[in-house]
Design a protein around this motif. Structure first.
Motif, PDB file in Angstrom:
ATOM      1  N   ASP A   1       0.820  -1.217   0.000  1.00 25.83           N
ATOM      2  CA  ASP A   1       0.000   0.000   0.000  1.00 25.83           C
ATOM      3  C   ASP A   1       0.852   1.265   0.000  1.00 25.83           C
ATOM      4  O   ASP A   1       0.429   2.308  -0.497  1.00 25.83           O
ATOM      5  CB  ASP A   1      -0.921   0.024   1.227  1.00 25.83           C
ATOM      6  N   LEU A   2       2.028   1.182   0.592  1.00 24.88           N
ATOM      7  CA  LEU A   2       2.871   2.375   0.706  1.00 24.88           C
ATOM      8  C   LEU A   2       3.558   2.725  -0.611  1.00 24.88           C
ATOM      9  O   LEU A   2       3.846   3.892  -0.888  1.00 24.88           O
ATOM     10  CB  LEU A   2       3.944   2.166   1.780  1.00 24.88           C
ATOM     11  N   ILE A   3       3.808   1.708  -1.435  1.00 29.13           N
ATOM     12  CA  ILE A   3       4.652   1.928  -2.610  1.00 29.13           C
ATOM     13  C   ILE A   3       4.090   2.921  -3.644  1.00 29.13           C
ATOM     14  O   ILE A   3       4.824   3.791  -4.101  1.00 29.13           O
ATOM     15  CB  ILE A   3       5.062   0.570  -3.238  1.00 29.13           C
ATOM     16  N   PRO A   4       2.781   2.838  -3.996  1.00 27.60           N
ATOM     17  CA  PRO A   4       2.285   3.832  -4.965  1.00 27.60           C
ATOM     18  C   PRO A   4       2.520   5.275  -4.517  1.00 27.60           C
ATOM     19  O   PRO A   4       2.922   6.124  -5.311  1.00 27.60           O
ATOM     20  CB  PRO A   4       0.781   3.523  -5.023  1.00 27.60           C
ATOM     21  N   ASN A   5       2.300   5.513  -3.220  1.00 28.55           N
ATOM     22  CA  ASN A   5       2.551   6.834  -2.653  1.00 28.55           C
ATOM     23  C   ASN A   5       4.000   7.249  -2.809  1.00 28.55           C
ATOM     24  O   ASN A   5       4.312   8.382  -3.170  1.00 28.55           O
ATOM     25  CB  ASN A   5       2.233   6.817  -1.147  1.00 28.55           C
ATOM     26  N   LEU A   6       4.872   6.305  -2.514  1.00 25.28           N
ATOM     27  CA  LEU A   6       6.311   6.549  -2.599  1.00 25.28           C
ATOM     28  C   LEU A   6       6.700   6.929  -4.026  1.00 25.28           C
ATOM     29  O   LEU A   6       7.381   7.937  -4.264  1.00 25.28           O
ATOM     30  CB  LEU A   6       7.064   5.296  -2.160  1.00 25.28           C
ATOM     31  N   VAL A   7       6.236   6.118  -4.972  1.00 24.29           N
ATOM     32  CA  VAL A   7       6.579   6.352  -6.376  1.00 24.29           C
ATOM     33  C   VAL A   7       6.028   7.701  -6.843  1.00 24.29           C
ATOM     34  O   VAL A   7       6.716   8.480  -7.517  1.00 24.29           O
ATOM     35  CB  VAL A   7       6.043   5.197  -7.251  1.00 24.29           C
ATOM     36  N   GLU A   8       4.786   7.971  -6.421  1.00 21.32           N
ATOM     37  CA  GLU A   8       4.135   9.217  -6.834  1.00 21.32           C
ATOM     38  C   GLU A   8       4.926  10.430  -6.344  1.00 21.32           C
ATOM     39  O   GLU A   8       5.174  11.386  -7.083  1.00 21.32           O
ATOM     40  CB  GLU A   8       2.703   9.233  -6.262  1.00 21.32           C
ATOM     41  N   THR A   9       5.342  10.379  -5.067  1.00 21.45           N
ATOM     42  CA  THR A   9       6.109  11.494  -4.498  1.00 21.45           C
ATOM     43  C   THR A   9       7.453  11.633  -5.181  1.00 21.45           C
ATOM     44  O   THR A   9       7.914  12.745  -5.465  1.00 21.45           O
ATOM     45  CB  THR A   9       6.333  11.258  -2.985  1.00 21.45           C
TER      46      THR A   9
END
Lengths: 405, 185
Positions: free
Chosen positions: B48-56
């Motif tokens: 769940d954390l990864i999309p946020n990470l990539v987006e940022t």
């Protein structure tokens, strides 16, 4: 790991039993000295003193310790890293419940744990510690504290402390009574019981003087051993000896004492809460082993983070003086646990002392209800909780800033 | 009469032992399930954390398409994995991709200073630690039940009631971990 807990519970019972016998014997001899034939009454008095102390220790333990240090509970939202680290160690230690987390608003560096049962425990760290340690170091300190919870040290030290307190109280009562009564026996002393009375008096005085000293030495030596064991257990949890070692090194360089610690709460802290100026505390009467020795042991562990490896490092550094640290049965567990490779401990020294003090100050202020506003000019405006109005002027650049509570 | 009683007693003892072994196996199996659930929660959290990470990171890392894509791909694969064996393989790949990513991040000081990014990084670090720590509990539980399933006499009961061996959750990376320097000073 369970062997450690079981051994600890056995030792708790043994210690209670042994010190209990000393206490009862003291009660008997002292009462016998004042009234021949009154020994039984003395035994009852000793039991009553012990029960009262035990009850007061068990009823108000947690609240007392936290109240004394002015700690305040924090949530995941307020201190995400601290919360995460505690949660990680909870998994590593397989504790049944998440401990409550408190922050103590002081710039001194320390941490402690309370709670006689793992289901109902608390860890507390100071703002100074949070500001100074990096993630790996914080993890080491939290693991040490939660190792105390895991190993049931708090229950053990409470028993030992209550026994010590009862023995000290008894001997104090007796010696003071002796002082005021001038050593006169109030029973009818005939020539035949005179010699017996003299022997009783000598025995009573010797016991009253020696028992508290012996009990204290015993208590302090147990406390020091529990510290080493908590270090060993902490490393077993984090698999990273250098994290704790580096944290201890930082703690030993800090020279701000905890203002609100006292003798009773001392064994619960990660390092002795008084900073020895010169040599106010000698080896025998210290609740904590010398911090340099603890660091040396951790740093000579190499790439193995198991309990047996800690024991051999412990023996090597102390040259066997400390005896065995672990019960035989605990050594049976796997004797190789791969340690984690070097983290960011070495390179992470971004803060000057001034920065650390500022960060610690900010943590304390935010706990007291201050609101922080980052102004465009780069200044961090600290709005005190009793400030009225919803706008404030930046003292540096003069722009108006809205306050969102 | 006497032989009848003796036979009855032996029968009761044998039934008692079988019931005891069966219950023990069930308890161990539940322990394994429970320990696996702990890991699974953390694995999902990481996904769940990864999309946020990539987006940022995207906004700052214009020239690192490949690294970001490989993280996203590894995540997709890990999400599809079903068995414990597949999962440990896929999660390992994801860890490797994330490691590579964090090496690249070192070149972007602006990204490193981003508050949002720092928060995600902290959550990710914590999640990885939690995976590592709960793995220990899981593998211990697997060792216990596998021993029971293989050893006599519980292996008979295990065979009768279809208890199957559980898979370990391995991370090969550990062999690559380097030995820290020893310092006696």
């Amino acid at each position: 790991m369970w062997e450690l807990i079981r051994a600890n519970q056995r030792k708790s019972a043994m210690l209670t039993f042994m010190m209990g016998i000393v206490l009862l014997a003291m009660g008997y001899v002292i009462a016998e000295y004042y009234y021949s034939g009154g020994g039984f009454f003395g035994v009852i008095l000793a039991v009553v003193i012990w029960l009262i102390l035990l009850l007061s220790a068990f009823s108000g333990g947690n609240a007392l310790l936290l109240g004394v240090s002015g700690a305040k509970e924090v949530t995941r939202h307020e201190q995400p890293m601290l919360y995460n680290v505690v949660e990680e160690i909870k998994l590593a230690a397989q504790l049944p419940a998440m401990p409550r987390i408190y922050v103590i608003p002081t710039k001194a560096m320390n941490a402690f744990a309370t709670g006689r049962k793992p289901e109902n425990s608390t860890v507390a760290v100071t703002a100074g510690l949070l500001a100074t340690l990096n993630r790996d170091e914080l993890q080491g300190v939290i693991a040490h504290e939660m190792a105390h919870i895991h190993n049931r040290d708090i229950l053990y030290m409470t028993y030992a402390g209550v026994m010590l307190g009862a023995i000290v109280l008894m001997s104090e009562l007796f010696l003071r009574g002796l002082w005021f009564s001038g050593g006169r026996r109030s029973s009818r002393s005939s020539s035949s019981s005179g010699q017996l009375g003299l022997i009783l008096m000598v025995v009573a005085i010797v016991m009253a003087i020696l028992a508290p000293i012996l009990a204290q030495i015993l208590y302090f030596s147990i406390s020091r051993k529990r510290e080493y064991l908590a270090d060993a257990t902490a490393v077993r949890f984090t698999r990273y000896p250098e994290g704790l070692a580096s944290a201890l090194a930082k703690l030993s360089h800090s020279n701000i004492p905890m203002e609100k610690a006292n003798k009773v709460t001392a064994p619960m802290y990660i390092s002795a809460p008084w900073i020895a100026k010169g040599k106010s505390f000698t080896q025998l009467s210290s609740t904590h082993p010398p911090i340099e020795k603890r660091i040396q042991i951790l740093r000579s562990m190499g790439s193995n983070a198991s309990l047996p490896e800690y024991q051999s490092a412990y023996k090597f550094i102390l040259k066997g003086k400390g005896g065995d640290l672990l019960p035989e049965s605990a050594l049976k567990e796997s004797n190789f646990i791969q340690a984690k490779k070097g983290g960011d401990v070495d390179k992470a020294q971004p803060f000057s002392d001034k920065d650390k003090a500022r960060v610690a100050g900010d943590i304390i202020r935010s706990m007291a209800g201050f609101v922080f506003i980052n102004c465009a000019c780069g200044l961090k405006i600290k709005v005190p909780p009793d400030y009225k109005g919803d706008k404030i002027t930046c003292p540096r650049c003069g722009t108006m800033q809205a306050i969102s509570h | 009469m006497l032989t009848g009683i003796i036979i009855l007693v032996i029968f009761i003892i044998v039934v008692g032992v079988i019931v005891g072994m069966y219950n023990r196996l069930v308890r161990l199996r539940n322990q394994v399930k429970n320990a696996w659930a702990q890991i699974d929660v953390q694995l999902k959290r990481r996904h769940d954390l990864i999309p946020n990470l990539v987006e940022t990171a995207k906004g700052y890392m214009k020239h690192e398409r490949e690294t970001l894509d490989s993280v996203t791909q590894a995540r997709g694969k890990a999400q599809k994995a079903n068995t414990v064996g597949d999962k440990s393989q896929a999660e390992q790949e994801l860890s490797r991709a994330l490691n590579e990513f964090s090496l690249v991040v070192e070149n972007y000081p602006d990204l490193k200073a981003n508050v949002n990014f720092m928060q995600i990084q902290e959550e990710l670090t914590s999640t990885e630690n939690k995976i590592a720590f709960s793995r220990q509990a899981y593998n211990d539980a697997v060792l216990f039940i596998n021993n029971q399933i293989q050893m006599f006499p519980s292996n008979i009961i295990a065979g009768m009631f279809n208890f199957t061996q559980s898979e370990y959750f391995e991370i090969q990376d550990e062999k690559e971990r380097e030995v820290p320097k020893v310092n006696f000073s």
